[in-house]
Design a protein around this motif. Structure first.
Motif, mmCIF file in Angstrom:
data_model
loop_
_atom_site.group_PDB
_atom_site.id
_atom_site.type_symbol
_atom_site.label_atom_id
_atom_site.label_comp_id
_atom_site.label_asym_id
_atom_site.label_seq_id
_atom_site.Cartn_x
_atom_site.Cartn_y
_atom_site.Cartn_z
ATOM 1 N N ASN A 1 -3.195 -8.004 -1.365
ATOM 2 C CA ASN A 1 -2.289 -7.843 -0.229
ATOM 3 C C ASN A 1 -1.033 -7.071 -0.623
ATOM 4 O OD1 ASN A 1 -4.041 -9.266 1.428
ATOM 5 N ND2 ASN A 1 -2.983 -11.216 1.114
ATOM 6 N N ALA A 2 -0.578 -7.277 -1.850
ATOM 7 C CA ALA A 2 0.614 -6.557 -2.329
ATOM 8 C C ALA A 2 0.343 -5.059 -2.404
ATOM 9 C CB ALA A 2 1.052 -7.095 -3.694
ATOM 10 N N THR A 3 -0.851 -4.679 -2.842
ATOM 11 C CA THR A 3 -1.166 -3.248 -2.891
ATOM 12 C C THR A 3 -1.229 -2.679 -1.474
ATOM 13 O OG1 THR A 3 -3.558 -3.615 -3.029
ATOM 14 C CG2 THR A 3 -2.383 -3.327 -5.110
ATOM 15 N N ASP A 4 -1.785 -3.437 -0.543
ATOM 16 C CA ASP A 4 -1.804 -2.988 0.856
ATOM 17 C C ASP A 4 -0.376 -2.800 1.368
ATOM 18 O OD1 ASP A 4 -4.571 -3.133 0.797
ATOM 19 O OD2 ASP A 4 -4.676 -5.037 1.901
ATOM 20 N N GLY A 5 0.489 -3.730 1.033
ATOM 21 C CA GLY A 5 1.892 -3.642 1.439
ATOM 22 C C GLY A 5 2.586 -2.428 0.849
ATOM 23 N N LEU B 1 -9.781 -15.579 -14.677
ATOM 24 C CA LEU B 1 -9.963 -14.668 -13.539
ATOM 25 C C LEU B 1 -10.616 -15.390 -12.358
ATOM 26 C CD1 LEU B 1 -11.041 -11.356 -15.329
ATOM 27 C CD2 LEU B 1 -8.793 -11.931 -14.366
ATOM 28 N N ALA B 2 -11.575 -16.266 -12.653
ATOM 29 C CA ALA B 2 -12.206 -17.059 -11.585
ATOM 30 C C ALA B 2 -11.179 -17.984 -10.943
ATOM 31 C CB ALA B 2 -13.378 -17.864 -12.145
ATOM 32 N N TYR B 3 -10.318 -18.567 -11.753
ATOM 33 C CA TYR B 3 -9.246 -19.428 -11.242
ATOM 34 C C TYR B 3 -8.318 -18.626 -10.318
ATOM 35 C CZ TYR B 3 -4.965 -22.189 -11.199
ATOM 36 O OH TYR B 3 -3.848 -22.876 -10.802
ATOM 37 N N PHE B 4 -8.013 -17.382 -10.697
ATOM 38 C CA PHE B 4 -7.154 -16.543 -9.861
ATOM 39 C C PHE B 4 -7.800 -16.246 -8.507
ATOM 40 C CE2 PHE B 4 -5.006 -14.527 -13.822
ATOM 41 C CZ PHE B 4 -4.148 -15.604 -13.924
ATOM 42 N N LYS B 5 -9.108 -16.198 -8.471
ATOM 43 C CA LYS B 5 -9.788 -15.998 -7.187
ATOM 44 C C LYS B 5 -9.695 -17.270 -6.348
ATOM 45 C CE LYS B 5 -12.906 -12.277 -8.248
ATOM 46 N NZ LYS B 5 -13.519 -12.001 -9.504
ATOM 47 N N VAL B 6 -9.923 -18.405 -6.991
ATOM 48 C CA VAL B 6 -9.904 -19.691 -6.283
ATOM 49 C C VAL B 6 -8.505 -20.022 -5.767
ATOM 50 C CG1 VAL B 6 -10.144 -22.188 -6.626
ATOM 51 C CG2 VAL B 6 -11.907 -20.652 -7.474
ATOM 52 N N ASN B 7 -7.484 -19.777 -6.588
ATOM 53 C CA ASN B 7 -6.139 -20.196 -6.183
ATOM 54 C C ASN B 7 -5.399 -19.169 -5.335
ATOM 55 O OD1 ASN B 7 -4.992 -18.286 -7.908
ATOM 56 N ND2 ASN B 7 -3.999 -19.772 -9.230
ATOM 57 N N GLY B 8 -6.055 -18.039 -5.028
ATOM 58 C CA GLY B 8 -5.456 -17.064 -4.133
ATOM 59 C C GLY B 8 -4.633 -15.980 -4.804
ATOM 60 N N THR B 9 -4.497 -16.034 -6.118
ATOM 61 C CA THR B 9 -3.706 -15.035 -6.824
ATOM 62 C C THR B 9 -4.298 -13.640 -6.647
ATOM 63 O OG1 THR B 9 -2.965 -16.659 -8.448
ATOM 64 C CG2 THR B 9 -2.822 -14.348 -9.097
ATOM 65 N N ALA C 1 -6.115 -12.463 -4.185
ATOM 66 C CA ALA C 1 -5.861 -12.008 -2.810
ATOM 67 C C ALA C 1 -4.398 -11.617 -2.629
ATOM 68 C CB ALA C 1 -6.250 -13.096 -1.818
ATOM 69 N N GLN C 2 -3.514 -12.358 -3.264
ATOM 70 C CA GLN C 2 -2.084 -12.068 -3.169
ATOM 71 C C GLN C 2 -1.775 -10.664 -3.685
ATOM 72 O OE1 GLN C 2 0.266 -14.856 -5.429
ATOM 73 N NE2 GLN C 2 2.127 -13.672 -5.225
ATOM 74 N N TYR C 3 -2.359 -10.303 -4.814
ATOM 75 C CA TYR C 3 -2.100 -8.976 -5.379
ATOM 76 C C TYR C 3 -2.813 -7.884 -4.595
ATOM 77 C CZ TYR C 3 0.667 -10.933 -9.060
ATOM 78 O OH TYR C 3 1.670 -11.556 -9.741
ATOM 79 N N PRO D 1 -8.501 -1.648 -6.210
ATOM 80 C CA PRO D 1 -9.181 -2.729 -6.933
ATOM 81 C C PRO D 1 -8.938 -2.686 -8.447
ATOM 82 C CG PRO D 1 -10.643 -1.789 -5.285
ATOM 83 C CD PRO D 1 -9.427 -0.903 -5.339
ATOM 84 N N LYS D 2 -8.876 -1.495 -9.006
ATOM 85 C CA LYS D 2 -8.599 -1.372 -10.449
ATOM 86 C C LYS D 2 -7.182 -1.831 -10.761
ATOM 87 C CE LYS D 2 -11.702 2.458 -11.430
ATOM 88 N NZ LYS D 2 -11.784 3.893 -11.726
ATOM 89 N N GLN D 3 -6.253 -1.531 -9.853
ATOM 90 C CA GLN D 3 -4.867 -1.946 -10.064
ATOM 91 C C GLN D 3 -4.722 -3.464 -9.969
ATOM 92 O OE1 GLN D 3 -2.503 -0.102 -11.229
ATOM 93 N NE2 GLN D 3 -3.751 1.743 -11.142
ATOM 94 N N VAL D 4 -5.447 -4.075 -9.054
ATOM 95 C CA VAL D 4 -5.424 -5.533 -8.933
ATOM 96 C C VAL D 4 -6.045 -6.153 -10.181
ATOM 97 C CG1 VAL D 4 -6.300 -7.522 -7.635
ATOM 98 C CG2 VAL D 4 -5.387 -5.529 -6.415
ATOM 99 N N GLU D 5 -7.156 -5.591 -10.622
ATOM 100 C CA GLU D 5 -7.797 -6.086 -11.844
ATOM 101 C C GLU D 5 -6.846 -5.965 -13.032
ATOM 102 O OE1 GLU D 5 -11.540 -4.805 -14.684
ATOM 103 O OE2 GLU D 5 -11.684 -4.374 -12.548
ATOM 104 N N ARG D 6 -6.095 -4.878 -13.078
ATOM 105 C CA ARG D 6 -5.146 -4.658 -14.177
ATOM 106 C C ARG D 6 -4.087 -5.760 -14.211
ATOM 107 N NH1 ARG D 6 -0.596 -1.326 -13.544
ATOM 108 N NH2 ARG D 6 0.548 -1.271 -15.482
ATOM 109 N N VAL D 7 -3.497 -6.086 -13.067
ATOM 110 C CA VAL D 7 -2.451 -7.107 -13.071
ATOM 111 C C VAL D 7 -3.037 -8.483 -13.375
ATOM 112 C CG1 VAL D 7 -2.381 -7.654 -10.599
ATOM 113 C CG2 VAL D 7 -0.317 -7.899 -11.984
#
Length: 176
Positions: free
Chosen positions: A43-47, A29-37, A39-41, A74-80
């Protein structure tokens, strides 16, 4: 006495395995924060909400309803992200994840993620050294499979999220 000792050893080993699993999960999960994953998700929820607002434009859905629905983002992003951990678990060891985290937290790693074409000569050398390590080689070899798994997980997640939001809007009396 022997049964108690065996039970204690079993209990301690179970806790150790669970702690290692939790640590792996947290590191990915920390890696996903560092590599932008992450943020990508996000942004996807915003879209998705932008898309839904356009689709429901004629329904005059109040902003308060959109705000209420977005509160779950945020819960949906955490889920993915938790789903994506499984894609990594089968490919990368905990040591690999720690190596990836360490590299992508460096200036070179951050630049590589932001814009690989802007790497200077020294950064190119550092990136080359990293990608020639066992972890780097594993990243290069596994990239197509990981990308496919992530694509499948993303598709399932986005479909489920869309359906969930449409269902919640329907519960509130809004339909397309």
């Amino acid at each position: 006495m022997m049964k108690k000792l065996l039970l204690a050893i079993f209990f301690i080993s179970t806790l150790t395995i669970q702690a290692q699993d939790t640590s792996y999960h947290e590191d990915v999960l920390a890696y996903f924060k560092v590599n932008g994953t992450a943020a990508q998700y996000s942004n996807a929820t915003d879209g998705l909400f932008d898309l839904l607002k356009k689709q429901y434009e004629s329904q005059n859905v109040p902003e308060s309803v959109w705000t209420e629905l977005k509160a779950d983002s945020p819960k949906q992003v955490e889920r993915v992200l938790n789903m994506l951990v499984s894609a990594y678990r089968g490919t990368y060891s905990h040591e690999d994840i720690q190596n990836m985290l360490a590299f992508y937290e460096t200036g070179t790693g951050r630049q590589l993620l932001a814009d690989r074409t802007a790497l200077d000569y020294e950064q190119q050398k550092e990136a080359s050294v990293f990608y020639n390590t066992p972890t780097g080689q594993k990243i290069l070899m596994a990239e197509p499979d990981i990308a496919q798994n992530i694509g499948e997980i993303s598709q399932i997640w986005s479909r489920d999220l869309y359906r969930s939001m449409v269902d919640k809007l329907a519960e509130k009396g809004y339909s397309m």
